[in-house]
Design a protein around this motif. Structure first.
Motif, short mmCIF file in Angstrom:
data_model
loop_
_atom_site.label_atom_id
_atom_site.label_comp_id
_atom_site.label_asym_id
_atom_site.label_seq_id
_atom_site.Cartn_x
_atom_site.Cartn_y
_atom_site.Cartn_z
N TRP A 39 -0.97 4.12 -4.03
CA TRP A 39 -0.42 3.02 -5.07
C TRP A 39 0.75 4.04 -5.29
O TRP A 39 0.64 4.82 -6.26
N ASP A 40 2.18 3.40 -4.89
CA ASP A 40 3.48 4.04 -5.72
C ASP A 40 3.70 3.56 -7.04
O ASP A 40 4.64 2.72 -7.00
N THR B 288 7.36 3.02 -8.14
CA THR B 288 8.05 1.97 -8.15
C THR B 288 7.98 0.76 -8.94
O THR B 288 8.70 0.09 -9.68
N LEU C 284 1.03 -1.53 -0.62
CA LEU C 284 1.86 -2.58 -0.68
C LEU C 284 2.74 -2.97 0.45
O LEU C 284 3.37 -4.03 0.61
N THR C 285 2.74 -1.97 1.54
CA THR C 285 3.58 -2.18 2.61
C THR C 285 2.75 -2.21 3.96
O THR C 285 3.32 -2.43 4.76
N ASP C 286 1.63 -1.85 3.67
CA ASP C 286 0.57 -2.07 5.11
C ASP C 286 -0.54 -2.83 4.63
O ASP C 286 -1.39 -2.55 4.11
N ASP D 16 2.97 8.31 5.23
CA ASP D 16 3.94 7.75 5.97
C ASP D 16 5.25 8.14 5.65
O ASP D 16 6.15 8.21 6.23
N ASN E 141 -4.87 -8.72 -4.27
CA ASN E 141 -4.82 -7.15 -4.22
C ASN E 141 -5.89 -6.58 -5.11
O ASN E 141 -7.15 -7.20 -5.17
N HIS F 79 -0.93 5.26 4.16
CA HIS F 79 0.31 4.39 3.89
C HIS F 79 0.49 3.68 2.56
O HIS F 79 -0.58 3.92 1.85
N ASN F 80 1.59 3.13 2.21
CA ASN F 80 1.73 2.39 1.01
C ASN F 80 0.70 1.29 1.04
O ASN F 80 0.99 0.35 1.75
#
Length: 300
Positions: free
Chosen positions: A100-101, A104, A7-9, A290, A121, A4-5
């Protein structure tokens, strides 16, 4: 078994943080035979050693894990090995390393202020409680013992790759790699993603943008190394889905000078297991992402 990302999980992010902290502790996860060093530190050693093993030895460009075709499968293997240890550390058989995307963050006016660098983080690892024990000497290139805090220089040099640039590479590059299978290869996915050619300089540029420890052969000292390479691996996965008929190159008809990089060669390891690039091609044996649709959209 989904990556998963970060920052979103929040659950995956916290387990990653907890897991690397436990693996970094020599009392909980010692590196056998290395007093005062942890199993996490062995990954710093392994990565450094891969960069010191030139393939072939009479040149100083392609090594066992960089500047050649094995770059992507070797790092996939490296991540999967760390992933297995992290599952033990957090006692979760379903855990997979998040990514880590950075595309963005590249859209922000000040990427160094992105949420991933907050104290909750990855900012927390810049504190004195995260001990760097092995580092590449900038004078000699050798790995040496140290006792210091982690170093970063966010945004002092380089830049983060853009989503548009990544999409164009995935869309336009039909071959995995091209001759001479080095940092000078003009075409193919691998060299464009590794970052020796092209405008985005994808993988290399992120290392440069973070700076500090990420700019050395001992770069796994920074836990962001694993999140970064997870996103690099996601790009390879997206390319594989976009180009289903494109095979890994080179095959075993290539000369011995490409040892470690041919499809059935053993990837360089400090462990006893034997893994080849061919073993790493089908990522779905180990995990899925994801999403990869944000990388494969045709609008660029």
């Amino acid at each position: 078994m989904i990556r998963h990302n970060f920052l979103t999980d929040a659950d995956a992010a916290q387990k990653f943080i907890d897991g690397v902290r436990r693996l970094k502790d020599p009392a909980q996860f010692p590196w056998p035979g290395r007093d005062g060093l942890s199993i996490y530190d062995s990954f710093v050693f392994w990565h450094h050693q891969s960069m010191m093993l030139m393939t072939p030895p009479n040149q100083n460009d392609r090594n066992a894990a960089h500047s050649g075709p094995a770059f992507l499968p070797w790092h996939r293997y490296f991540l999967i090995t760390m992933e297995g240890l992290l599952r033990r550390a957090v006692n979760d058989s379903e855990f997979r390393i998040p990514y880590w995307d950075w595309t963005t963050d590249a859209e922000l006016s000040e990427p160094a202020t992105a949420p991933i660098w907050s104290n909750g983080n990855l900012g927390q690892f810049a504190g004195s409680d995260w001990q760097v024990r092995l580092e590449m000497s900038l004078r000699t290139g050798d790995l040496r013992p140290v006792n210091r805090s982690l170093q970063r220089e966010l945004g002092d040099a380089g830049r983060l790759p853009t989503r548009t640039g990544v999409r164009m590479i995935i869309r336009d590059q039909a071959a995995y790699d091209t001759s001479p299978f080095s940092s000078s290869s003009a075409g193919g996915l691998r060299n464009l993603v590794e970052g020796w050619v092209g405008s985005e300089r994808i993988h290399n540029s992120v290392h440069v943008w973070i700076g500090g420890d990420m700019g050395r052969s001992s770069s796994p000292n920074d836990p962001v190394f694993f999140l970064h390479h997870c996103n690099v691996d996601r790009i390879w996965a997206a390319w594989q889905e976009r180009h289903l008929n494109s095979s890994y190159l080179p095959d075993m008809t290539a000369p011995d000078t490409l040892q470690f990089h041919r499809i059935d060669d053993a990837l360089y390891s400090i462990y006893e297991d034997t893994v080849t690039p061919g073993d790493m091609v089908d990522y779905k044996r180990y995990y899925e992402y994801d999403t990869i649709s944000d990388l494969t959209e045709l609008q660029v």
